[in-house]
Design a protein around this motif. Structure first.
Motif, PDB file in Angstrom:
ATOM      1  N   VAL A  35      -2.745  -4.665  -7.911  1.00  0.00           N
ATOM      2  CA  VAL A  35      -1.692  -3.681  -7.811  1.00  0.00           C
ATOM      3  C   VAL A  35      -0.447  -4.272  -8.435  1.00  0.00           C
ATOM      4  O   VAL A  35      -0.058  -5.390  -8.126  1.00  0.00           O
ATOM      5  CB  VAL A  35      -1.445  -3.313  -6.332  1.00  0.00           C
ATOM      6  CG1 VAL A  35      -0.310  -2.328  -6.212  1.00  0.00           C
ATOM      7  CG2 VAL A  35      -2.704  -2.752  -5.717  1.00  0.00           C
ATOM      8  N   GLY A  39       3.402  -5.314  -3.278  1.00  0.00           N
ATOM      9  CA  GLY A  39       2.429  -4.516  -2.564  1.00  0.00           C
ATOM     10  C   GLY A  39       2.384  -4.905  -1.105  1.00  0.00           C
ATOM     11  O   GLY A  39       3.041  -5.842  -0.663  1.00  0.00           O
ATOM     12  N   VAL A  65      -6.510   2.147  -4.294  1.00  0.00           N
ATOM     13  CA  VAL A  65      -5.132   1.913  -3.867  1.00  0.00           C
ATOM     14  C   VAL A  65      -4.814   0.424  -3.791  1.00  0.00           C
ATOM     15  O   VAL A  65      -3.710   0.050  -3.404  1.00  0.00           O
ATOM     16  CB  VAL A  65      -4.835   2.580  -2.503  1.00  0.00           C
ATOM     17  CG1 VAL A  65      -4.937   4.093  -2.607  1.00  0.00           C
ATOM     18  CG2 VAL A  65      -5.764   2.051  -1.430  1.00  0.00           C
ATOM     19  N   ASP A  87      -1.105  -0.731  -2.544  1.00  0.00           N
ATOM     20  CA  ASP A  87       0.088  -0.176  -3.150  1.00  0.00           C
ATOM     21  C   ASP A  87       1.212  -0.202  -2.114  1.00  0.00           C
ATOM     22  O   ASP A  87       1.040   0.250  -0.980  1.00  0.00           O
ATOM     23  CB  ASP A  87      -0.206   1.253  -3.604  1.00  0.00           C
ATOM     24  CG  ASP A  87       0.959   1.919  -4.300  1.00  0.00           C
ATOM     25  OD1 ASP A  87       2.022   1.282  -4.456  1.00  0.00           O
ATOM     26  OD2 ASP A  87       0.808   3.084  -4.700  1.00  0.00           O
TER      27      ASP A  87
END
Length: 169
Positions: A35, A39, A65, A87
């Motif tokens: 990510v 995060g 995600v 995320d």
């Protein structure tokens, strides 16, 4: 002869350039880069994470995600501890669950998070406490074959002579 060797060198350079472009494309679009930016880092403990490797996807409702950053063994409980990076814009409720899921019969494994309904939100370094370990396809097939052969043995007219009858109540 001289013109021919220059053409061969040029062709080799073109091949190397195309290979370099493919390599850069593969690295940037592999989906394993994690990510971007800051995060949310969470932990989750599982009995078994068979087939799951660092870099595997973390998904909510099938949408990627995040990814698995690290895996280790807890020396006290002997559970597998996964470190997940999600995320940073996500707000994961504290009663969410995580399970190891499979992309298909021969596909890879990923971590699926099912959001809960609690008001309290997991913070940085929080732990998902409700987990379900991976299911081994080999184990399921073994159980199925064993149950089928056991069931066929009794239906082929085999009797249980010599077996001790169950006590009557």
């Amino acid at each position: 002869m001289k013109g021919r060797s220059i053409a061969e060198v040029a062709a080799g350079a073109v091949v190397l350039a195309v290979a370099a472009v493919f390599l850069v494309f593969a690295i940037t679009n592999s989906g394993r880069s994690g990510v971007s930016g800051t995060g949310l880092t969470l932990r989750a403990k599982f009995d078994s994470i068979a087939g799951l490797a660092p870099g595997a996807d973390v998904r909510i409702a099938g949408v990627k995600v995040g990814s698995v950053l690290d895996q280790r063994i807890d020396p006290q409980t002997f559970l597998a501890v996964l470190t997940l990076r999600l995320d940073g814009n996500l707000r994961i409720p504290s009663d969410s669950s995580a399970e190891i899921a499979s992309e298909g019969l021969l596909g890879g494994r990923y971590v699926s998070i099912v959001p809960g309904g609690a008001e309290r939100i997991l913070g940085q370094g929080g732990e998902i406490t409700i987990t379900q370990s991976s299911v081994s396809l080999e184990s399921l097939l073994g159980r199925f074959i064993f149950s089928m052969t056991e069931g066929q043995g009794n239906s082929r007219g085999q009797n249980n002579e010599g077996a001790t009858p169950a006590p009557q109540r």
